[in-house]
Design a protein around this motif. Structure first.
Motif, PDB file in Angstrom:
ATOM      1  N   ARG A 247       0.818  -1.213  -0.151  1.00  0.00           N
ATOM      2  CA  ARG A 247      -0.067   0.047   0.127  1.00  0.00           C
ATOM      3  C   ARG A 247       0.927   1.167   0.078  1.00  0.00           C
ATOM      4  O   ARG A 247       1.871   1.201   0.605  1.00  0.00           O
ATOM      5  CB  ARG A 247      -0.825  -0.020   1.159  1.00  0.00           C
ATOM      6  CG  ARG A 247      -1.933  -1.034   1.206  1.00  0.00           C
ATOM      7  CD  ARG A 247      -2.726  -1.192   2.580  1.00  0.00           C
ATOM      8  NE  ARG A 247      -3.741  -2.115   2.314  1.00  0.00           N
ATOM      9  CZ  ARG A 247      -4.183  -2.850   3.148  1.00  0.00           C
ATOM     10  NH1 ARG A 247      -3.861  -2.367   4.585  1.00  0.00           N
ATOM     11  NH2 ARG A 247      -5.225  -3.856   3.100  1.00  0.00           N
ATOM     12  N   VAL A 248       0.376   2.102  -0.727  1.00  0.00           N
ATOM     13  CA  VAL A 248       1.335   3.596  -0.967  1.00  0.00           C
ATOM     14  C   VAL A 248       0.339   4.642  -0.347  1.00  0.00           C
ATOM     15  O   VAL A 248      -0.859   4.700  -0.396  1.00  0.00           O
ATOM     16  CB  VAL A 248       1.718   3.479  -2.143  1.00  0.00           C
ATOM     17  CG1 VAL A 248       2.759   2.504  -2.736  1.00  0.00           C
ATOM     18  CG2 VAL A 248       0.392   3.832  -3.218  1.00  0.00           C
ATOM     19  N   LEU A 249       1.107   5.523  -0.146  1.00  0.00           N
ATOM     20  CA  LEU A 249       0.627   7.130   0.352  1.00  0.00           C
ATOM     21  C   LEU A 249       0.291   8.102  -0.590  1.00  0.00           C
ATOM     22  O   LEU A 249       1.550   8.190  -1.512  1.00  0.00           O
ATOM     23  CB  LEU A 249       1.406   7.558   1.574  1.00  0.00           C
ATOM     24  CG  LEU A 249       1.270   6.722   2.775  1.00  0.00           C
ATOM     25  CD1 LEU A 249       1.917   7.608   3.920  1.00  0.00           C
ATOM     26  CD2 LEU A 249      -0.081   6.268   3.275  1.00  0.00           C
TER      27      LEU A 249
ATOM     28  N   LYS B 164       3.510   6.136 -12.595  1.00  0.00           N
ATOM     29  CA  LYS B 164       3.519   4.693 -11.913  1.00  0.00           C
ATOM     30  C   LYS B 164       4.863   4.653 -11.157  1.00  0.00           C
ATOM     31  O   LYS B 164       5.237   4.010 -10.231  1.00  0.00           O
ATOM     32  CB  LYS B 164       3.214   3.577 -12.893  1.00  0.00           C
ATOM     33  CG  LYS B 164       1.705   3.800 -13.398  1.00  0.00           C
ATOM     34  CD  LYS B 164       1.226   2.667 -14.169  1.00  0.00           C
ATOM     35  CE  LYS B 164       1.048   1.369 -13.213  1.00  0.00           C
ATOM     36  NZ  LYS B 164       0.620   0.024 -14.166  1.00  0.00           N
ATOM     37  N   THR B 165       6.017   4.829 -12.084  1.00  0.00           N
ATOM     38  CA  THR B 165       7.355   4.650 -11.513  1.00  0.00           C
ATOM     39  C   THR B 165       7.645   5.487 -10.357  1.00  0.00           C
ATOM     40  O   THR B 165       8.166   4.994  -9.505  1.00  0.00           O
ATOM     41  CB  THR B 165       8.576   4.885 -12.520  1.00  0.00           C
ATOM     42  OG1 THR B 165       8.072   4.086 -13.719  1.00  0.00           O
ATOM     43  CG2 THR B 165      10.006   4.721 -12.262  1.00  0.00           C
TER      44      THR B 165
ATOM     45  N   ASP C 184       8.639   3.625  -6.956  1.00  0.00           N
ATOM     46  CA  ASP C 184      10.152   3.962  -6.075  1.00  0.00           C
ATOM     47  C   ASP C 184       9.867   5.001  -5.070  1.00  0.00           C
ATOM     48  O   ASP C 184      10.836   5.211  -4.649  1.00  0.00           O
ATOM     49  CB  ASP C 184      11.059   4.466  -7.422  1.00  0.00           C
ATOM     50  CG  ASP C 184      11.162   3.629  -8.415  1.00  0.00           C
ATOM     51  OD1 ASP C 184      11.021   2.632  -8.405  1.00  0.00           O
ATOM     52  OD2 ASP C 184      11.709   3.998  -9.653  1.00  0.00           O
ATOM     53  N   GLY C 185       8.783   5.280  -4.813  1.00  0.00           N
ATOM     54  CA  GLY C 185       8.684   6.372  -3.364  1.00  0.00           C
ATOM     55  C   GLY C 185       8.977   5.494  -2.225  1.00  0.00           C
ATOM     56  O   GLY C 185       8.960   4.143  -2.126  1.00  0.00           O
TER      57      GLY C 185
ATOM     58  N   PHE D  11       8.257  13.857   1.427  1.00  0.00           N
ATOM     59  CA  PHE D  11       7.972  15.022   0.856  1.00  0.00           C
ATOM     60  C   PHE D  11       9.340  15.457   0.206  1.00  0.00           C
ATOM     61  O   PHE D  11       9.275  16.039  -0.912  1.00  0.00           O
ATOM     62  CB  PHE D  11       7.547  16.199   1.982  1.00  0.00           C
ATOM     63  CG  PHE D  11       6.084  16.503   2.312  1.00  0.00           C
ATOM     64  CD1 PHE D  11       5.479  17.519   1.656  1.00  0.00           C
ATOM     65  CD2 PHE D  11       5.287  15.121   2.723  1.00  0.00           C
ATOM     66  CE1 PHE D  11       4.109  17.719   1.971  1.00  0.00           C
ATOM     67  CE2 PHE D  11       3.943  15.591   2.887  1.00  0.00           C
ATOM     68  CZ  PHE D  11       3.278  16.750   2.513  1.00  0.00           C
ATOM     69  N   GLY D  12      10.297  15.084   0.573  1.00  0.00           N
ATOM     70  CA  GLY D  12      11.742  15.204   0.043  1.00  0.00           C
ATOM     71  C   GLY D  12      11.655  14.491  -1.385  1.00  0.00           C
ATOM     72  O   GLY D  12      12.346  14.861  -2.310  1.00  0.00           O
ATOM     73  N   TYR D  13      11.372  13.203  -1.068  1.00  0.00           N
ATOM     74  CA  TYR D  13      11.331  12.531  -2.554  1.00  0.00           C
ATOM     75  C   TYR D  13      10.406  13.112  -3.753  1.00  0.00           C
ATOM     76  O   TYR D  13      10.831  13.101  -4.575  1.00  0.00           O
ATOM     77  CB  TYR D  13      10.737  10.885  -2.088  1.00  0.00           C
ATOM     78  CG  TYR D  13      10.561  10.071  -3.438  1.00  0.00           C
ATOM     79  CD1 TYR D  13      11.552   9.482  -3.999  1.00  0.00           C
ATOM     80  CD2 TYR D  13       9.224   9.970  -4.009  1.00  0.00           C
ATOM     81  CE1 TYR D  13      11.313   8.621  -5.213  1.00  0.00           C
ATOM     82  CE2 TYR D  13       9.069   9.029  -5.105  1.00  0.00           C
ATOM     83  CZ  TYR D  13      10.196   8.453  -5.786  1.00  0.00           C
ATOM     84  OH  TYR D  13      10.040   7.875  -6.724  1.00  0.00           O
TER      85      TYR D  13
END
Length: 265
Positions: A50-52, A74-75, A79-80, A98-100
């Motif tokens: 699951r991602v944010l 999507k990439t 990669d997050g 937030f930095g990413y």
């Protein structure tokens, strides 16, 4: 417009180059009462993950198709930062997130989103960012999880609501502003007390929340809640009905202040 958080669950998240997954839950800020992240189940695309997704990335929703477009590939999502959504999200995790993505921090300002009321304001107000960014990042590094005020909508649903003179019901849903992503109302089911009535309470009317006891306390009487305007659905809540609700409780409305806030999306 106001949207039911319960209804938003299951919405498809569409990146610029394809589908990412569907909304599973939300993290909200228990100080500002705003949705900070959508928790997205990536399904078969990224099995078991699951991602944010921050509202900062959300474009113009397709409400009829139940789809939320995001300004990410999507990439980028794949990669997050890998964040365990089953565990508390610390402020340091947010700093990494937030930095990413290159987002300015939302905390440290006077508005719901930095210095403004809208998530897009963060990306269009460079004049207010450098100093506050550095300070907010330093504070996050120093305090880490101590400054994180994120709660799961799923976790808080079902909490009991305590009036000044007794219990009145439990949290059934939340109504969120689809521009600011601020939680405007808590939908309270009073069926165990008054035969199935559902009412709305605004977060500013909450005096305190006992997270350990799963209970929120409001500075209202049971009688005032019982005689309040009834809630039917998010689609039926317009500004006139909101005004009637605030007038009933003798409280100051929120939209006057929002009208004065910087509006950039």
């Amino acid at each position: 417009m106001l949207r039911s958080v319960k209804d938003l669950k299951g919405y498809a998240i569409k990146a610029t180059d394809g589908d990412v997954g569907r909304v599973h839950d939300f993290y909200f800020d228990d100080e500002a009462w705003a949705i900070r992240y959508l928790i997205v189940d990536t399904g078969s695309w990224l099995p078991g993950r699951r991602v944010l997704i921050s509202p900062i990335a959300i474009g113009h929703p397709d409400w009829s198709a139940r789809r939320l477009p995001i300004s990410l590939t999507k990439t980028q999502v794949k990669d997050g930062p890998d964040i365990d959504t089953e565990e508390p999200v610390s402020r340091q995790h947010e700093v990494n997130y937030f930095g990413y993505y290159g987002y300015p921090y939302y905390w440290g300002g006077t508005g719901v989103w930095g210095m403004g009321a809208y998530p897009g304001y963060l990306m269009t107000a460079p004049a207010v960012l450098p100093q506050s960014q550095t300070q907010a990042g330093a504070e996050a590094t120093e305090h880490d999880s101590a400054d994180s005020h994120l709660r799961s909508i799923k976790e808080v649903t079902g909490y009991h609501i305590q009036a000044s003179d007794g219990e009145i019901g439990h949290v059934e849903d939340f109504l969120v502003d689809d521009e600011t992503w601020a939680i405007r109302y808590i939908v309270v089911d009073t069926s165990n007390w008054w035969g199935g009535n559902t009412v709305l309470l605004a977060p500013p009317w909450i005096q305190r929340v006992s997270w350990s006891d799963s209970k929120a306390f409001v500075d209202l009487t049971r009688e005032s809640v019982e005689s309040a305007p009834r809630y039917e659905s998010a689609a039926h809540v317009d500004r006139q009905q909101e005004a009637a609700l605030y007038e009933h409780y003798g409280r100051r409305d929120y939209w006057t202040a929002d009208a004065e806030a910087p509006r950039m999306r």
